[in-house]
Design a protein around this motif. Structure first.
Motif, PDB file in Angstrom:
ATOM      1  N   TRP A  39     -43.941  85.313  58.284  1.00 45.55           N
ATOM      2  CA  TRP A  39     -44.093  83.942  58.763  1.00 45.55           C
ATOM      3  C   TRP A  39     -43.029  83.064  58.123  1.00 45.55           C
ATOM      4  CZ3 TRP A  39     -47.707  82.462  62.394  1.00 45.55           C
ATOM      5  CH2 TRP A  39     -48.690  83.413  62.707  1.00 45.55           C
ATOM      6  N   LYS A  40     -42.558  82.051  58.852  1.00 45.07           N
ATOM      7  CA  LYS A  40     -41.634  81.077  58.269  1.00 45.07           C
ATOM      8  C   LYS A  40     -42.131  79.679  58.627  1.00 45.07           C
ATOM      9  CE  LYS A  40     -38.245  80.361  61.888  1.00 45.07           C
ATOM     10  NZ  LYS A  40     -36.866  80.170  62.185  1.00 45.07           N
ATOM     11  N   THR A  41     -41.850  78.735  57.749  1.00 48.05           N
ATOM     12  CA  THR A  41     -42.293  77.373  57.985  1.00 48.05           C
ATOM     13  C   THR A  41     -41.461  76.713  59.088  1.00 48.05           C
ATOM     14  OG1 THR A  41     -42.680  75.197  57.027  1.00 48.05           O
ATOM     15  CG2 THR A  41     -40.826  76.439  56.145  1.00 48.05           C
ATOM     16  N   ILE A  42     -42.147  75.924  59.896  1.00 44.88           N
ATOM     17  CA  ILE A  42     -41.463  75.064  60.864  1.00 44.88           C
ATOM     18  C   ILE A  42     -42.017  73.646  60.708  1.00 44.88           C
ATOM     19  CG2 ILE A  42     -40.918  76.920  62.492  1.00 44.88           C
ATOM     20  CD1 ILE A  42     -43.239  75.689  64.255  1.00 44.88           C
ATOM     21  N   ALA A  43     -42.440  73.335  59.491  1.00 48.16           N
ATOM     22  CA  ALA A  43     -43.030  72.026  59.226  1.00 48.16           C
ATOM     23  C   ALA A  43     -41.984  70.925  59.139  1.00 48.16           C
ATOM     24  CB  ALA A  43     -43.860  72.070  57.943  1.00 48.16           C
ATOM     25  N   GLY A  44     -40.718  71.275  58.894  1.00 49.70           N
ATOM     26  CA  GLY A  44     -39.658  70.271  58.844  1.00 49.70           C
ATOM     27  C   GLY A  44     -40.082  69.032  58.076  1.00 49.70           C
ATOM     28  N   ASN A  45     -39.964  67.865  58.723  1.00 49.00           N
ATOM     29  CA  ASN A  45     -40.335  66.593  58.094  1.00 49.00           C
ATOM     30  C   ASN A  45     -41.754  66.146  58.472  1.00 49.00           C
ATOM     31  OD1 ASN A  45     -39.590  66.113  60.770  1.00 49.00           O
ATOM     32  ND2 ASN A  45     -39.052  63.994  60.330  1.00 49.00           N
ATOM     33  N   VAL A  73     -50.757  62.156  66.061  1.00 48.66           N
ATOM     34  CA  VAL A  73     -50.108  63.245  66.794  1.00 48.66           C
ATOM     35  C   VAL A  73     -48.605  63.193  66.540  1.00 48.66           C
ATOM     36  CG1 VAL A  73     -49.672  64.254  69.073  1.00 48.66           C
ATOM     37  CG2 VAL A  73     -51.876  63.163  68.596  1.00 48.66           C
ATOM     38  N   PHE A  74     -48.029  64.368  66.273  1.00 49.88           N
ATOM     39  CA  PHE A  74     -46.596  64.486  66.053  1.00 49.88           C
ATOM     40  C   PHE A  74     -46.022  65.497  67.039  1.00 49.88           C
ATOM     41  CE2 PHE A  74     -48.092  62.497  62.312  1.00 49.88           C
ATOM     42  CZ  PHE A  74     -47.028  61.723  61.846  1.00 49.88           C
ATOM     43  N   ALA A  75     -44.737  65.328  67.376  1.00 51.59           N
ATOM     44  CA  ALA A  75     -44.078  66.215  68.325  1.00 51.59           C
ATOM     45  C   ALA A  75     -42.728  66.655  67.775  1.00 51.59           C
ATOM     46  CB  ALA A  75     -43.874  65.498  69.659  1.00 51.59           C
ATOM     47  N   THR A  76     -42.332  67.864  68.159  1.00 48.92           N
ATOM     48  CA  THR A  76     -40.996  68.364  67.860  1.00 48.92           C
ATOM     49  C   THR A  76     -40.368  68.841  69.161  1.00 48.92           C
ATOM     50  OG1 THR A  76     -39.667  69.936  66.572  1.00 48.92           O
ATOM     51  CG2 THR A  76     -41.838  70.698  67.285  1.00 48.92           C
ATOM     52  N   THR A  77     -39.074  68.636  69.299  1.00 46.33           N
ATOM     53  CA  THR A  77     -38.349  69.130  70.474  1.00 46.33           C
ATOM     54  C   THR A  77     -37.293  70.158  70.064  1.00 46.33           C
ATOM     55  OG1 THR A  77     -36.767  67.300  70.340  1.00 46.33           O
ATOM     56  CG2 THR A  77     -38.686  66.997  71.787  1.00 46.33           C
ATOM     57  N   ASP A  78     -37.280  70.501  68.788  1.00 44.82           N
ATOM     58  CA  ASP A  78     -36.290  71.464  68.299  1.00 44.82           C
ATOM     59  C   ASP A  78     -36.944  72.646  67.567  1.00 44.82           C
ATOM     60  OD1 ASP A  78     -37.070  70.303  65.905  1.00 44.82           O
ATOM     61  OD2 ASP A  78     -35.160  69.284  65.566  1.00 44.82           O
ATOM     62  N   GLY A  79     -38.157  72.979  67.951  1.00 47.65           N
ATOM     63  CA  GLY A  79     -38.839  74.131  67.374  1.00 47.65           C
ATOM     64  C   GLY A  79     -39.377  73.934  65.973  1.00 47.65           C
ATOM     65  N   GLY A  80     -39.469  72.687  65.507  1.00 44.05           N
ATOM     66  CA  GLY A  80     -40.082  72.414  64.219  1.00 44.05           C
ATOM     67  C   GLY A  80     -39.135  71.972  63.133  1.00 44.05           C
ATOM     68  N   THR A  81     -37.857  71.847  63.445  1.00 48.11           N
ATOM     69  CA  THR A  81     -36.912  71.360  62.432  1.00 48.11           C
ATOM     70  C   THR A  81     -37.192  69.902  62.108  1.00 48.11           C
ATOM     71  OG1 THR A  81     -35.242  72.928  63.191  1.00 48.11           O
ATOM     72  CG2 THR A  81     -34.469  71.074  61.853  1.00 48.11           C
ATOM     73  N   THR A  82     -37.399  69.089  63.147  1.00 51.53           N
ATOM     74  CA  THR A  82     -37.747  67.677  62.957  1.00 51.53           C
ATOM     75  C   THR A  82     -38.968  67.333  63.791  1.00 51.53           C
ATOM     76  OG1 THR A  82     -36.228  66.998  64.713  1.00 51.53           O
ATOM     77  CG2 THR A  82     -35.373  66.944  62.464  1.00 51.53           C
ATOM     78  N   TRP A  83     -39.797  66.457  63.245  1.00 45.54           N
ATOM     79  CA  TRP A  83     -41.014  66.000  63.901  1.00 45.54           C
ATOM     80  C   TRP A  83     -40.993  64.478  63.963  1.00 45.54           C
ATOM     81  CZ3 TRP A  83     -44.948  69.348  65.592  1.00 45.54           C
ATOM     82  CH2 TRP A  83     -44.795  70.683  65.213  1.00 45.54           C
ATOM     83  N   ALA A  84     -41.595  63.904  65.000  1.00 45.80           N
ATOM     84  CA  ALA A  84     -41.710  62.454  65.136  1.00 45.80           C
ATOM     85  C   ALA A  84     -43.120  62.121  65.594  1.00 45.80           C
ATOM     86  CB  ALA A  84     -40.696  61.922  66.143  1.00 45.80           C
ATOM     87  N   GLN A  85     -43.616  60.973  65.169  1.00 45.70           N
ATOM     88  CA  GLN A  85     -44.931  60.547  65.619  1.00 45.70           C
ATOM     89  C   GLN A  85     -44.865  60.298  67.113  1.00 45.70           C
ATOM     90  OE1 GLN A  85     -46.794  57.530  63.259  1.00 45.70           O
ATOM     91  NE2 GLN A  85     -48.792  58.165  64.005  1.00 45.70           N
ATOM     92  N   LEU A  86     -45.867  60.750  67.831  1.00 45.64           N
ATOM     93  CA  LEU A  86     -45.894  60.647  69.286  1.00 45.64           C
ATOM     94  C   LEU A  86     -46.336  59.255  69.715  1.00 45.64           C
ATOM     95  CD1 LEU A  86     -45.597  62.212  71.979  1.00 45.64           C
ATOM     96  CD2 LEU A  86     -48.027  62.708  71.816  1.00 45.64           C
ATOM     97  N   GLY A  87     -45.575  58.641  70.604  1.00 43.66           N
ATOM     98  CA  GLY A  87     -45.946  57.359  71.188  1.00 43.66           C
ATOM     99  C   GLY A  87     -45.822  56.198  70.219  1.00 43.66           C
ATOM    100  N   THR A  88     -46.185  55.022  70.721  1.00 46.97           N
ATOM    101  CA  THR A  88     -46.201  53.819  69.893  1.00 46.97           C
ATOM    102  C   THR A  88     -47.559  53.164  70.033  1.00 46.97           C
ATOM    103  OG1 THR A  88     -45.282  52.503  71.700  1.00 46.97           O
ATOM    104  CG2 THR A  88     -43.713  53.394  70.101  1.00 46.97           C
ATOM    105  N   GLY A  89     -48.011  52.577  68.956  1.00 49.13           N
ATOM    106  CA  GLY A  89     -49.280  51.869  68.998  1.00 49.13           C
ATOM    107  C   GLY A  89     -50.506  52.741  68.873  1.00 49.13           C
TER     108      GLY A  89
END
Length: 182
Positions: free
Chosen positions: A117-123, A158-174
Motif C-alpha cells: 500500500w502507498k499513501t495518497i493522502a497528499g495535503n 468533503v474533499f476531492a482530488t483530480t490527480d490521484g491523491g497528490t493534492t486535495w481540495a475542499q469540495l464546493g463553497t459554503g
C-alpha cells in the motif's frame, strides 16, 4: 457453514472472540461468471491493527463453494479500515481509508491486490476519513484519467482530488465543516 476466515477478533480466546469489527465491505471486479471480488475491512483489537481481506477469483469455483480469502493489509495503516473503493476493471487496484484520528495517512492505494500500500493522502487534512468514492464519470472514457478523481468524506467535510491523491481540495463553497459518514 463457515464462509470466511476470521477477519477480526480471536476465536481461540473466550475473552477476545468479539474484539474487532468489520466497518467496510465493497464489491470489486466481477469474474467471467459474474461473481464479484469482495473486500472486507475493519480493526482487530486483539492484534491492534487494521485488517483487510479480499476474495480470490476463480472461474473453476462452483457457485455452491465459498470463495477463498486472502489478507490484503500488509503495509496498510494501523487504524481501522472505514472505507474501501475498488477499481471497477482492475481487481488488483483498490483504495482504502481509515477513520482513526491518531493514525496517518488516512487514504492509501494498492495496485497489487493488497500486498503493498502507498499513501495518497497528499495535503488531505489529518482527520478521519469515513467515505471514499471514485468518480468514474470524470474519466470520460480516457484510460489515462482512470482513478484520478476521488472524493473523501472526512470529519471536517468533503474533499476531492483530480490527480490521484497528490493534492486535495475542499469540495464546493459554503458547505459546513461537518462529519461526513456516507
Amino acid at each position: 457453514r463457515k464462509w470466511s476466515n476470521i477477519i477480526c477478533g480471536n476465536l481461540s480466546n473466550d475473552s477476545l472472540w468479539y474484539w474487532g469489527n468489520i466497518e467496510a465491505i465493497a464489491l470489486g471486479v466481477r469474474d467471467t461468471l459474474g461473481r464479484p471480488m469482495i473486500w472486507a475491512g475493519g480493526f482487530s483489537s486483539s492484534t491492534g491493527t487494521a485488517r483487510l481481506f479480499r476474495t480470490t477469483q476463480s472461474n473453476a469455483r462452483p457457485d455452491t463453494t465459498m470463495p477463498g480469502w486472502v489478507a490484503a493489509s500488509s503495509g496498510l495503516f494501523a487504524g481501522s479500515v472505514s472505507a474501501i473503493a475498488p477499481d471497477r476493471t482492475d481487481s488488483n487496484l483498490c483504495f482504502a481509508a481509515t477513520s482513526t484520528s491518531r493514525v496517518t495517512p488516512h487514504v492509501m492505494k494498492t495496485t497489487d491486490g493488497g500486498k503493498h500500500w502507498k499513501t495518497i493522502a497528499g495535503n488531505l487534512p489529518n482527520t478521519p476519513v469515513s467515505a471514499l468514492v471514485i468518480d468514474t464519470l470524470a474519466e470520460g472514457g480516457d484510460p489515462l484519467l482512470r482513478d484520478r478523481v476521488l472524493f473523501a468524506g472526512t470529519d471536517v467535510g468533503v474533499f476531492a482530488t483530480t490527480d490521484g491523491g497528490t493534492t486535495w481540495a475542499q469540495l464546493g463553497t459554503g458547505l459546513p465543516r461537518a462529519v461526513i459518514n456516507d
